[in-house]
Scaffold this motif. Structure first.
Motif, short mmCIF file in Angstrom:
data_model
loop_
_atom_site.label_atom_id
_atom_site.label_comp_id
_atom_site.label_asym_id
_atom_site.label_seq_id
_atom_site.Cartn_x
_atom_site.Cartn_y
_atom_site.Cartn_z
N LEU A 277 -8.64 49.45 73.02
CA LEU A 277 -8.73 48.50 74.01
C LEU A 277 -7.63 47.20 74.23
O LEU A 277 -7.49 46.78 75.31
CB LEU A 277 -10.16 48.00 74.18
CG LEU A 277 -11.28 48.82 74.42
CD1 LEU A 277 -12.48 48.02 74.30
CD2 LEU A 277 -11.20 49.76 75.35
N ALA B 258 -5.42 51.97 77.14
CA ALA B 258 -6.81 51.28 77.47
C ALA B 258 -7.24 51.75 78.56
O ALA B 258 -8.61 52.03 78.64
CB ALA B 258 -6.63 49.90 77.72
N THR C 183 -13.06 45.51 78.96
CA THR C 183 -11.47 44.87 79.18
C THR C 183 -11.46 43.82 79.90
O THR C 183 -10.29 43.06 79.68
CB THR C 183 -10.47 45.93 79.28
OG1 THR C 183 -10.66 46.51 80.61
CG2 THR C 183 -10.46 47.34 78.40
#
Length: 291
Positions: free
Chosen positions: A148, A154, A234
Motif C-alpha cells: 500500500l 497500490a 490508503t
C-alpha cells in the motif's frame, strides 16, 4: 369502467413508492445538478456561475488523475473478478456434492462490511504483515512489496480486496446461468465427441450470455463508484495513486466545504457510471440476441 377503476387503484398503490422515489432520488439529483452550476461553499448564499465548476474540474490535474484511476480500477476488477468467478462456476457446475458448500464459502467475504474487510487487509498488507511473512516463509522474498506504499501497485492492491469480497457473487450468478443450460445440449456435445474446452466454448459460453450481462453491469456500477476500500486502506495515497472520483467528492464537500465543486464531480461520476454501464449492457444484450 372496471378498467378505469383498475388504473386508479394501480396509481394509488404506486403513489407512496413514487413519493419516496421523488423525495430521496429525484429531488437530490435535481438539487445536485443545480448546485453544480453555482459557487456554493456550504452556506445559504449561491451565485449562478454556469459551467465554471465543470471547466475548473476538467482543468484540475488531481480530479483527472482520479478519473483515470477510477477507470483503471473498474477495468481490473471487472476482468479479474469475472474471470475468477467464471472459473469457479465452471469447476463447480457439475460437482453437485460440493457446489453448495464451496459457493457459500466464496460468498462469506461479502458478508463482511467493506470497512471491516479493508481493516483486515490493511494488516495483511503491512510490510511485516501476513502476505510478506508468507512469501518469506516460502522463500519468495523477491516478491515481497510495500503493497500500500508503492504508487505503482497500490491501486491494484486495493482492487484485489474488492475482488476478494465479491468474486463469490460473480460465481453464484454464473452458476445460475449454468443451471439454465439444457442438459440435452451438453449430452449431445458429449455424444459428438466434444472435449471439455469445446463444450465450454460452443455450448456453455454462449448460454451464459445473460449471466455475463448481469455480472458486467453490476461489477461496473460497483467498481466505478468505489469509495470504502481506498478511503480506509490508503486514504487515496500514496501520492494520490489510489485517489478515485468518489474520494474527490468526499474531500470537496467535507474537507473543503466546496459543495458546488463536489456536486460537479458527482455529476461527472454519475454520467460516467450511466454511460459505461448502459453501453456495456446494450452491447451484451445485442450479443445475447445474436447468439
Amino acid at each position: 369502467m372496471f378498467r378505469r377503476r383498475g388504473r386508479l387503484t394501480a396509481i394509488l398503490f404506486l403513489l407512496p413508492a413514487l413519493a419516496v422515489y421523488g423525495v430521496f432520488v429525484l429531488y437530490p439529483l435535481v438539487r445536485g445538478v443545480l448546485l453544480s452550476f453555482t459557487d456554493n461553499l456550504g452556506g445559504p448564499v449561491s451565485n449562478f456561475v454556469g459551467l465554471k465548476q465543470y471547466k475548473t474540474l476538467f482543468q484540475d490535474a488531481t480530479a483527472m488523475h482520479a478519473l483515470a484511476h477510477t477507470v483503471i480500477y473498474a477495468a481490473v476488477v471487472l476482468v479479474v473478478q469475472l474471470t475468477l468467478g467464471l472459473l469457479a462456476a465452471s469447476a463447480l457446475a457439475y460437482r453437485v456434492r460440493i457446489r453448495r458448500t464451496v459457493s457459500s464459502l466464496l460468498l462469506l467475504p461479502a458478508l463482511i462490511s467493506p470497512v471491516m474487510a479493508s481493516f483486515i487487509w490493511s494488516y495483511l498488507y503491512r510490510p511485516d504483515g501476513g502476505i510478506n511473512t508468507a512469501l518469506g516463509e516460502l522463500g519468495l522474498q523477491a516478491l515481497q512489496k510495500i503493497w500500500l506504499g508503492d504508487p505503482s501497485i497500490a491501486l491494484y492492491a486495493v482492487a484485489a480486496v474488492n475482488i476478494w469480497m465479491f468474486v463469490g457473487y460473480s460465481c453464484v450468478i454464473f452458476l445460475a446461468g449454468y443451471a439454465g443450460i439444457p442438459s440435452e445440449l451438453l449430452d449431445a456435445a458429449v455424444i459428438d465427441g466434444a472435449n471439455r474446452w469445446q463444450r465450454f466454448r460452443r455450448v456453455e459460453w454462449p448460454m451464459l450470455a445473460p449471466a455475463l450481462t448481469v455480472n458486467v453491469t453490476l461489477s461496473l456500477i460497483g467498481s466505478l463508484g468505489v469509495f470504502d476500500f481506498p478511503l480506509v486502506l490508503t486514504g487515496g495515497g500514496p501520492v494520490d495513486s489510489t485517489n478515485t472520483l468518489a474520494l474527490v467528492i468526499y474531500r470537496d464537500i467535507f474537507n473543503n466545504s466546496d459543495f458546488a465543486m463536489g456536486a460537479a464531480t458527482a455529476m461527472l461520476l454519475l454520467v460516467l457510471v450511466m454511460v459505461v454501464s448502459t453501453a456495456a449492457s446494450v452491447l451484451l444484450r445485442r450479443r445475447e440476441r445474436a447468439l
